[in-house]
Each structure stands twice: as structure tokens, then as C-alpha cells.
Design an enzyme around this catalytic site. Structure first.
Site, mmCIF file in Angstrom:
data_model
loop_
_atom_site.group_PDB
_atom_site.id
_atom_site.type_symbol
_atom_site.label_atom_id
_atom_site.label_comp_id
_atom_site.label_asym_id
_atom_site.label_seq_id
_atom_site.Cartn_x
_atom_site.Cartn_y
_atom_site.Cartn_z
ATOM 1 N N GLU A 33 112.016 2.434 43.449
ATOM 2 C CA GLU A 33 112.760 3.702 43.544
ATOM 3 C C GLU A 33 112.200 4.522 44.717
ATOM 4 O O GLU A 33 110.988 4.532 44.967
ATOM 5 C CB GLU A 33 112.522 4.451 42.225
ATOM 6 C CG GLU A 33 113.184 5.809 42.101
ATOM 7 C CD GLU A 33 112.801 6.491 40.772
ATOM 8 O OE1 GLU A 33 111.829 6.038 40.108
ATOM 9 O OE2 GLU A 33 113.479 7.465 40.400
ATOM 10 N N LYS B 7 121.201 7.211 40.167
ATOM 11 C CA LYS B 7 120.446 7.258 38.901
ATOM 12 C C LYS B 7 121.108 8.171 37.879
ATOM 13 O O LYS B 7 121.332 9.356 38.136
ATOM 14 C CB LYS B 7 119.018 7.747 39.201
ATOM 15 C CG LYS B 7 118.057 7.652 38.036
ATOM 16 C CD LYS B 7 116.638 8.078 38.490
ATOM 17 C CE LYS B 7 115.598 7.927 37.399
ATOM 18 N NZ LYS B 7 114.242 8.311 37.891
ATOM 19 N N CYS C 163 114.430 3.272 37.044
ATOM 20 C CA CYS C 163 113.287 3.891 36.358
ATOM 21 C C CYS C 163 113.648 4.456 34.978
ATOM 22 O O CYS C 163 113.936 3.696 34.074
ATOM 23 C CB CYS C 163 112.669 4.936 37.285
ATOM 24 S SG CYS C 163 110.934 5.339 36.886
#
Lengths: 263, 263
Positions: free
Chosen positions: B38, B109, B144
Site C-alpha cells: 500500500e 480502498k 490493508c
């Protein structure tokens, strides 16, 4: 509150003997909530409607009534799997009864495993949560193969469960990896009462792998049992400690969900 | 197909240096798909819109363009996290580009962690799956903290992912328990490219715990990296082996879902 799981090998199709044992356990085990395995009154491997009909009873049937009475007399909460017949339909069910419950409630297994599908109908109750006021505890039930679907424990957590109990007849080992994560991902306690022993029917053997366990809301093992043999595991839990789902000043594992992005 | 994860510590705010390193890795690593962490071009702890503005670029910006070109030149597929600006909005994004993709695609995300919320907007792409025909692979991305929600990987699996890749800057250790279960519960491969090192901003330290890992669809570890230091992990996977979701003559972990009973 004191939470217990009972691990044993029910005697196949002997409802009287199994109920005797369950009632004796309810009387002797010093806990507020006692969880027994899936189909604990009857044993597991009854295949098809004719065999299931021989072991199924309604929620007010003779064996479940004995269990409910024992729970009430002992002022304990009992969760116990049994084969239920309701309006002519068979369900793989779990009763919750005893202290704090005006009447017994039943959860009917949502996800059926293997040849259960030949004798039982998929559960029609959905997942729900019981408020046990005297224990300051919100308790939800799932049964065995329901673990395979993260949606099961998630639904219970979204409905406010502090504790998920899971009467089981688990035959694989992969659940040992996933169950603590069901606790962790929802921040709930999780109690698995699994059976032991083996059964044989229609040229097929099934054996059950014990290892009953109670997980804390961080996924750690609070108590567990061996793979073989009878066992009672008991641990003290604090249901209210599961309720704050935030873990820093910004994030909350429930509020952060973005349901519009799922599926 | 050969799947690789690159673990390193990006230099804070030095997009040129990080891109140099990423491009060199793309050229030298012998794999079909290479996953970077990320925010790999920029480092992580940029707080608020002013700081994020300094590191964000559009999908066709100078650093991402170099990465895309390197992937195309090397005939490899690359997944790499970066800070994206799109029509004035900042996203914590992951590009996928290279062989088999007509043009780069971006995943933004879905679930933002902690102070990311101060600088980035929640992703608006949702979860989607890319078909890499030359690899017979359906690949989905999450980033994540998306791991924390079983719905993320589940959504990708329901959309047909064989492989889920997860560029990460993970700072806790609890993901190590859950990630293999994301693989197991969906029967997908899962690749976590995590960063290492530490960053400091606004009187706060964050440190990242490496341990990048590639999990098989049964939750077993195929390859993993240490907690500290740079690493490249590579493993051979067979994406098509994830597609049969049944495990006996009756059950199927996807078809057995009962969505009407969830939430």
C-alpha cells in the site's frame, strides 16, 4: 458470568440415555450458561426423513421438556442441540432455555451439512439474539457448519451478540483455524461445544473431533478440551467488554462497514 | 503462474526514489504477477489533505506511468499501492497494470484506517475482479484494513476471484490470524505485500510489521517473509484450482450461502 461447554459422545438414537446424561450435567456443572453439542439428545448420523422421524420431537416434547425443566430448576441457561419436528417439518435445532427466559426459544440450523439435507429442512428462524438480563449478556446461537460462513457470526454480532455459542458435531479440523477469527472479526466471545466419538450408517463412517473451545473476543483460547473423551470446559467471561467496537479514536469494526459495497 | 510479493520500507515522500526501486524490482523479479505494498510510491503517514496533496497523482501521473510502462515492457502484471488524486478527490488506491490489461485499472480502498480518513476519501470503485486471460486467473484487490471485514474478500470471491491480492501497511499483528481464514473461507489464494520500517508525523509513530505472506486456498502458508527487512516472496499457484467450491457430493461453500438470512 460462567460459561461452560460439555463435550461427550451421545449414544446413537438413545434419547432417554442422552437426556439422562444432559440433565445430570445441568445439575452438576457450576456455570451460568451450559452449551451442549449439536443433536446431543439423539446422536448425529440419522439419514433421511424416516430415520430423523424416529428421533425428532417438538420443542415441548418429552426429552426437551426434561432439559428445559432441569435448566429452570437449576437456575441456569442451557443451550442444547436436538432434532426438532415442527408442523411436520424436521429441523436441526438448538434450544435455549432456563433462567431469564420466559419460555424456551429455538434456533434452526441455517446451513445444513452433507446428508443432513436428506432429513432436515434448512432453518427458518434466521439468526437472533437473546438478552439474558440477569447475566448482562446478549447471546446468539449458530450450529456447526454455520461457522463456514462468516455471515453467520457477523449477523449475530450486528444484532448485538456479545457471545456466540455453537453446538457442533464437527468432523473436519479446519474449523480450528476459523473459529477464533469469527470471534476476533466480530469482537465477540465464541463457545464451541463439539462432540466426540464415531457413528456408522449406510456404509459410511463419520467421526467427530472434540476439541471444544471457548474463545475470547480477541481470538485467544480461554479454555479447550482434548480431541477425544468427555470434557467440561468452563471459563469466566465479561460480556459487556465486547460492546465497544472501536479500537482507536476513529475506527470501529462495525460502524466502518460499507454494506453498499458488499456482494 | 508465479505470484510475488515485494516487502520493503518506502522512503517517506520520496516518490522518485520509491518509483526507481519499484521499477527495478519489476524488471528483476521473475514472476507473472508482482504485488507491492500500500502507498508504496509515497510512504504511509501523510496526514490530512495538504500532506496528501503533495504525494498524490492521477492514474496517468508521472510515477504511476513509469510503473505501468515497466510492467508492460517486462510483460508482467503489477499491483502497486499509491496516493491517487481523481477529479480533486484523494484516494488510497492500488493500480493493476501490465500484460493482459488494455489499460491500467484502479481499486480505491473501501475501508479507511485511522488518520487516512483525514486525507483520503473512502473508495468509490467497490471490489472488482480482473480476468488475466494469459494466466487463466481472476484477480481481485483489497488494501490493508479491508482485511478486517470478511465482506471484502467474500465480495471478491462472489465476483469470481481466484486470487486476492492485498497491498498493505499493516501495523498490528492480529491480521496474521485472520488472513489465512480469508483464503480458507472463500477458497481463494491470498497474497499480502506488507511494508516494514517506521514513520513519524505529528508526534505519532507508526511501525509496520512485514511478514508478507502468500496463502493457499486452504489457508496454509505457501511463502512468507520475516518481520523486518526487505524481502521478495514468490510462489507458483494454480488459480483454476480454486473454482470448485464444493467439497463433498452435497455441499458448496458458495452455493450453500443463504443471503436472505444475513444481516
Amino acid at each position: 458470568m460462567r460459561l461452560a461447554c460439555v463435550q461427550f459422545a451421545p449414544t446413537f438414537a438413545d434419547l432417554d440415555a442422552n437426556t439422562d446424561r444432559i440433565v445430570a450435567d445441568i445439575e452438576r456443572i457450576d456455570a451460568d450458561v451450559i452449551v451442549f453439542p449439536e443433536l446431543a439428545t439423539s446422536g448425529y448420523f440419522h439419514i433421511g426423513p424416516h430415520e430423523v422421524a424416529r428421533i425428532a420431537e417438538p420443542l415441548d416434547g418429552p426429552h426437551i421438556s426434561r432439559i428445559v425443566s432441569a435448566a429452570e430448576s437449576a437456575s441456569k441457561v442451557v443451550v442444547c442441540g436436538f432434532a426438532e419436528v415442527h408442523q411436520g417439518t424436521f429441523f436441526n435445532s438448538s434450544v435455549i432455555a432456563g433462567k431469564g427466559l420466559a419460555q424456551p426459544q429455538v434456533y434452526r440450523k441455517t446451513h445444513l451439512f452433507y446428508k443432513e439435507t436428506l432429513g432436515f429442512a434448512p432453518g427458518d428462524t434466521g439468526f437472533f439474539v437473546i438478552h439474558l438480563e440477569h447475566l448482562d449478556c446478549h447471546l446468539g446461537m449458530m450450529i456447526c457448519y454455520d461457522w463456514r460462513f462468516p455471515e453467520s457470526a457477523r449477523t449475530l454480532a450486528l444484532k448485538g451478540a456479545d457471545v456466540v455459542v455453537c453446538p457442533s458435531n464437527l468432523i473436519t479440523h479446519i474449523w480450528r483455524m476459523a473459529m477464533p477469527v469469527r470471534a476476533l472479526e466480530n469482537k465477540v466471545y465464541l463457545a464451541v461445544a463439539n462432540r466426540t466419538g464415531a457413528e456408522h450408517n449406510n456404509n459410511e463412517d463419520v467421526s467427530f473431533n472434540g476439541q471444544s473451545a471457548i474463545y475470547s473476543f480477541n481470538g485467544s483460547v480461554l479454555a479447550d478440551a482434548p480431541e477425544h473423551g468427555d470434557a467440561v470446559i468452563i471459563t469466566e467471561i465479561l460480556p459487556h467488554e465486547t460492546r465497544i467496537k472501536s479500537f482507536n479514536s476513529i475506527n470501529d469494526i462495525i460502524k466502518d462497514r460499507r454494506e453498499e459495497r458488499y456482494w
